[in-house]
Design an enzyme around this catalytic site. Structure first.
Site, short mmCIF file in Angstrom:
data_model
loop_
_atom_site.label_atom_id
_atom_site.label_comp_id
_atom_site.label_asym_id
_atom_site.label_seq_id
_atom_site.Cartn_x
_atom_site.Cartn_y
_atom_site.Cartn_z
N GLY A 15 0.82 -1.21 0.00
CA GLY A 15 0.00 0.00 0.00
C GLY A 15 0.85 1.26 0.00
N ASN A 106 -11.54 -5.02 11.23
CA ASN A 106 -10.15 -4.91 11.67
C ASN A 106 -9.81 -5.96 12.71
OD1 ASN A 106 -8.59 -2.80 10.26
ND2 ASN A 106 -10.46 -1.67 10.66
N GLY A 131 -2.25 1.13 11.23
CA GLY A 131 -3.58 1.00 10.60
C GLY A 131 -4.69 1.38 11.57
N ASP A 160 0.75 12.72 14.98
CA ASP A 160 0.05 13.84 15.61
C ASP A 160 1.04 14.74 16.35
OD1 ASP A 160 -2.65 12.58 15.03
OD2 ASP A 160 -1.70 11.04 16.26
N ARG A 163 2.92 16.68 13.86
CA ARG A 163 2.03 17.72 13.31
C ARG A 163 1.96 18.91 14.27
NH1 ARG A 163 -2.67 13.40 11.49
NH2 ARG A 163 -2.03 13.18 9.30
N HIS A 188 -5.84 8.29 18.71
CA HIS A 188 -5.45 8.84 17.40
C HIS A 188 -6.73 9.08 16.60
CE1 HIS A 188 -3.54 9.66 13.64
NE2 HIS A 188 -4.20 8.66 13.06
#
Ligand SMILES: NC(=O)C1=CN([C@@H]2O[C@H](COP(=O)(O)OP(=O)(O)OC[C@H]3O[C@@H](n4cnc5c(N)ncnc54)[C@H](O)[C@@H]3O)[C@@H](O)[C@H]2O)C=CC1
Ligand SMILES: O=C([O-])CC(=O)C(=O)O
Length: 336
Positions: A15, A106, A131, A160, A163, A188
């Site tokens: 991915g 999941n 994920g 985060d 960021r 998250h």
């Protein structure tokens, strides 16, 4: 250079984040220039060709540290002997999918992966779940690995954290590298609490620096509450809106930062990671929640003794309530 290569397993390797991760990990950006690596790439059948293509490109890079690349669609084989597991592959939310459906889908991924880690990973295995929903996926994986200490399972909130640094630096006209002791608390998700109350820039308190730049304590508080916190907490959605798909290179970079600091230690202050709660700051035990953490002797330690004002306590409680809801939902689905 140590002669025995370290085995690293990356799931979802075919991915987007996988593609951004593999080459940096193989180049030594994660474990350093003295650690040769062996990469195990795990995919589902639909993603195998993409992972195989990435493996061919890895070979073409001729990274001196890269000893071997294997591509698997069997978790047991992919996690055998692994000491570093980056769990990136997850089931994205599809149109019309309820949260329970997403958690169940999941659970079908992270339960078996936890079992495979339990069955065959190295004794010193370190796991970071990228994920989404990352915190609860880590909880599920850990619940399926009873022989692996729970503190070996973590989830990524370093993106985060980074960021937050990226927003603060221009606001204070300070280099990112001068900022210390920012914290991401909780999940998250958009409920996370990015906290600058204890942060410093070049040794000075960030709240006071912001007040000086913005014209007072009230203006600084307004910026923190109305601009900084929502911008960081909703940055994932902002990136999706602007790029047309979710964060990739920054997520891979954060996963590398997380694993590197876990192995080699944090220096100059703390960082943020979602780790199994020991009850610190009133977060119920066993939830995987983001905390201020330091990495000492190869283990994450939650930084103790920070004061939280009423606002901070409320923000943390809101995010923890969401984690409790997610835990209860996966418990009701028999996933933990
Ligand atoms: N924690 C964080 O800070 C962030 C988390 N994410 C999350 O990371 C995940 C991956 O994002 P992208 O790479 O952009 O998605 P992607 O869709 O490009 O790649 C995911 C890959 O995982 C594979 N996969 C699915 N189920 C698997 C399984 N059971 N075993 C192995 N591989 C499997 C898919 O085939 C696909 O190749 C998403 O859940 C995303 O929401 C993204 C950004 C930041
Ligand atoms: O929001 C998303 O879907 C991806 C993510 O976790 C992030 O960028 O923080």
């Amino acid at each position: 250079m140590s002669v025995t290569p370290v085995t690293i397993t990356i799931t979802g390797a075919g991915g987007q984040i996988g593609y951004a991760l593999l080459f940096r990990v193989a180049s030594g950006a994660m474990l350093g220039p003295d650690t040769p690596v062996r990469l195990n790439l795990l995919e589902i059948p639909q993603g195998l060709r993409a992972a195989e293509g990435a493996a061919l490109e890895l070979q073409d890079c001729a990274f001196p540290l890269l000893h071997q690349v294997e591509v698997y669609d069997d978790p047991k084989a992919a996690f055998r002997g692994t000491s570093h597991a980056l769990l990136v592959g997850a089931r994205p939310r599809a149109a019309g999918m309820e949260r329970g459906d997403l958690l169940a889908a999941n659970g079908g991924i992270f339960g078996p992966q936890g079992e495979a880690i339990n069955a065959g990973a190295a004794d010193d295995v370190r796991v970071v779940v990228v994920g989404n929903p990352a915190n609860t996926n880590a909880l599920i994986a850990s619940a399926h690995a009873p022989d692996v200490p729970a503190d070996r399972f973590t989830a990524l909130t370093r993106l985060d954290h980074n960021r937050a640094l990226g927003q603060l630096a221009p606001a204070m006209d300070t280099p990112v590298g001068d900022i210390r002791n920012v914290t991401i608390w909780g999940n998250h998700s958009a409920t996370q609490f990015p906290d600058v109350a204890h942060a410093t820039a070049a040794g000075d308190p960030v709240p006071a620096l912001l007040a000086a730049r913005l014209g007072g304590v009230d203006a600084a508080r307004e910026w923190i509450v109305d601009e900084f916190i929502p911008r960081v907490a909703k940055r994932g959605a902002e990136i999706i809106e602007v790029r047309g798909s979710s964060s990739v290179a920054s997520a891979a970079n954060a996963a590398i930062d997380h694993m590197r600091d876990w192995v080699h230690g944090t220096t100059g202050g703390w960082t943020s990671a979602a780790v199994v709660s020991d009850g610190s700051y009133g977060v119920p035990e066993d939830l995987v929640s983001s905390f201020p953490v330091e990495s000492v002797d190869g283990s994450w330690r939650i930084v103790q003794g920070l004061s939280l004002d009423a606002f901070a306590q409320h923000r943390l409680a809101t995010s923890v309530a969401e984690l409790v809801d997610e835990r209860d939902a996966v418990r009701a689905l028999d996933l933990i």
